[in-house]
Design a protein around this motif. Structure first.
Motif, PDB file in Angstrom:
ATOM      1  N   LEU A   1       0.838  -1.216   0.000  1.00 15.91           N
ATOM      2  CA  LEU A   1       0.000   0.000   0.000  1.00 15.91           C
ATOM      3  C   LEU A   1       0.864   1.254   0.000  1.00 15.91           C
ATOM      4  N   SER A   2       2.132   1.100   0.426  1.00 16.80           N
ATOM      5  CA  SER A   2       3.036   2.261   0.448  1.00 16.80           C
ATOM      6  C   SER A   2       3.866   2.377  -0.821  1.00 16.80           C
ATOM      7  N   VAL A   3       3.732   1.392  -1.724  1.00 19.74           N
ATOM      8  CA  VAL A   3       4.491   1.407  -2.987  1.00 19.74           C
ATOM      9  C   VAL A   3       3.476   1.137  -4.102  1.00 19.74           C
ATOM     10  N   PRO A   4       2.582   2.093  -4.334  1.00 22.58           N
ATOM     11  CA  PRO A   4       1.423   1.815  -5.187  1.00 22.58           C
ATOM     12  C   PRO A   4       1.795   1.521  -6.640  1.00 22.58           C
ATOM     13  N   GLY A   5       0.999   0.655  -7.258  1.00 24.30           N
ATOM     14  CA  GLY A   5       1.087   0.439  -8.698  1.00 24.30           C
ATOM     15  C   GLY A   5       2.123  -0.551  -9.163  1.00 24.30           C
ATOM     16  N   ILE A   6       2.961  -1.099  -8.266  1.00 23.44           N
ATOM     17  CA  ILE A   6       3.915  -2.105  -8.757  1.00 23.44           C
ATOM     18  C   ILE A   6       3.804  -3.385  -7.937  1.00 23.44           C
ATOM     19  N   ARG A   7       4.199  -4.485  -8.562  1.00 19.53           N
ATOM     20  CA  ARG A   7       4.276  -5.802  -7.910  1.00 19.53           C
ATOM     21  C   ARG A   7       5.697  -6.302  -8.094  1.00 19.53           C
ATOM     22  N   GLY A   8       6.108  -7.185  -7.183  1.00 14.33           N
ATOM     23  CA  GLY A   8       7.428  -7.784  -7.328  1.00 14.33           C
ATOM     24  C   GLY A   8       7.379  -9.245  -6.927  1.00 14.33           C
ATOM     25  N   LEU A   9       8.301 -10.027  -7.462  1.00 13.29           N
ATOM     26  CA  LEU A   9       8.388 -11.451  -7.130  1.00 13.29           C
ATOM     27  C   LEU A   9       9.369 -11.577  -5.962  1.00 13.29           C
ATOM     28  N   VAL A  10       8.849 -11.959  -4.800  1.00 16.91           N
ATOM     29  CA  VAL A  10       9.629 -11.907  -3.561  1.00 16.91           C
ATOM     30  C   VAL A  10       9.788 -13.303  -2.957  1.00 16.91           C
ATOM     31  N   PRO A  11      11.005 -13.703  -2.580  1.00 14.10           N
ATOM     32  CA  PRO A  11      11.170 -14.985  -1.879  1.00 14.10           C
ATOM     33  C   PRO A  11      10.812 -14.837  -0.403  1.00 14.10           C
ATOM     34  N   ARG A  12      10.002 -15.758   0.115  1.00  9.33           N
ATOM     35  CA  ARG A  12       9.639 -15.751   1.540  1.00  9.33           C
ATOM     36  C   ARG A  12       9.728 -17.175   2.084  1.00  9.33           C
ATOM     37  N   TYR A  13       9.921 -17.317   3.402  1.00  9.15           N
ATOM     38  CA  TYR A  13       9.858 -18.643   3.999  1.00  9.15           C
ATOM     39  C   TYR A  13       8.446 -19.193   3.796  1.00  9.15           C
ATOM     40  N   ARG A  14       8.365 -20.500   3.505  1.00  7.51           N
ATOM     41  CA  ARG A  14       7.045 -21.078   3.240  1.00  7.51           C
ATOM     42  C   ARG A  14       6.248 -21.259   4.512  1.00  7.51           C
ATOM     43  N   GLU A  15       6.992 -21.516   5.622  1.00  5.73           N
ATOM     44  CA  GLU A  15       6.305 -21.708   6.914  1.00  5.73           C
ATOM     45  C   GLU A  15       7.060 -20.949   8.002  1.00  5.73           C
ATOM     46  N   ILE A  16       6.316 -20.290   8.885  1.00  8.79           N
ATOM     47  CA  ILE A  16       6.937 -19.558  10.004  1.00  8.79           C
ATOM     48  C   ILE A  16       6.129 -19.805  11.278  1.00  8.79           C
ATOM     49  N   GLU A  17       6.817 -19.690  12.438  1.00  9.90           N
ATOM     50  CA  GLU A  17       6.094 -19.666  13.715  1.00  9.90           C
ATOM     51  C   GLU A  17       6.285 -18.275  14.313  1.00  9.90           C
TER      52      GLU A  17
END
Ligand code: LHY
Ligand code: ZN
Length: 159
Positions: A103-119
């Motif tokens: 919401l703070s970077v309007p109008g663009i999308r990016g392909l981001v790596p994230r952990y698949r599972e977190i606690e």
């Protein structure tokens, strides 16, 4: 149980510390008003998450609220979860790349790596300590929001 007084960590900016001073504990009615304001702001932008610094409140508070909407039609449905002082306790080695917006970077999308599972350990809106495991898209939102508390946005992680 009565709502416990949970000290909400304030983000580092000393200049803004005084404004955060007013919302220093989970038993503060101003905190409940801020949580409700964040929910309204998030829904008004068809968001699936939001972090307090995005509305100028330098405190450790995020809301994770995945649900299908025009911006994320495949998002899973969940009850919005306000998290005070969220802390990642553990994560999978496995990471997954997925599309994110902000919401703070309007109008663009990016392909981001994230952990698949977190606690995650966090205080709920009444100040009760919770531990919860999140996976896939919801885990992605949590990591995106916690990044905001550390001054990071998703574009910082696009490979
Ligand atoms: O900017 C925010 N939150 O900070 N809102 C993002 C949250 C998000 C996170 C991860 C993947 C997709 C979307 C939004 O587009 O609703
Ligand atoms: Zn964001």
């Amino acid at each position: 149980s009565n709502s416990r007084r949970l000290e909400i960590l304030q983000l580092g900016n000393p200049r803004l510390r005084d404004t955060a001073q007013a919302i220093a504990s989970s038993s503060d009615p101003a905190l409940q008003a801020l949580i409700d304001q964040l929910l309204v702001t998030m829904h008004a932008s068809n968001g699936v998450g939001i972090a307090a610094p995005q509305v100028g409140q330098p405190i450790c508070l995020v809301i994770v609220a995945s649900r299908p909407n025009p911006r994320y039609p495949d998002a899973p449905e969940m009850e919005p979860v306000p998290m005070l002082n969220p802390r990642l306790l553990s994560h999978s080695d496995e990471t997954v790349k997925g599309w994110e917006g902000c919401l703070s970077v309007p109008g663009i999308r990016g392909l981001v790596p994230r952990y698949r599972e977190i606690e995650v350990e966090y205080g709920d809106r009444h100040g009760n300590l919770r531990r919860q495991v999140f996976t896939d898209f919801v885990a992605r939102i949590v990591q995106h929001e916690v990044d905001h508390l550390n001054g990071l946005v998703f574009v910082d992680r696009v490979e």
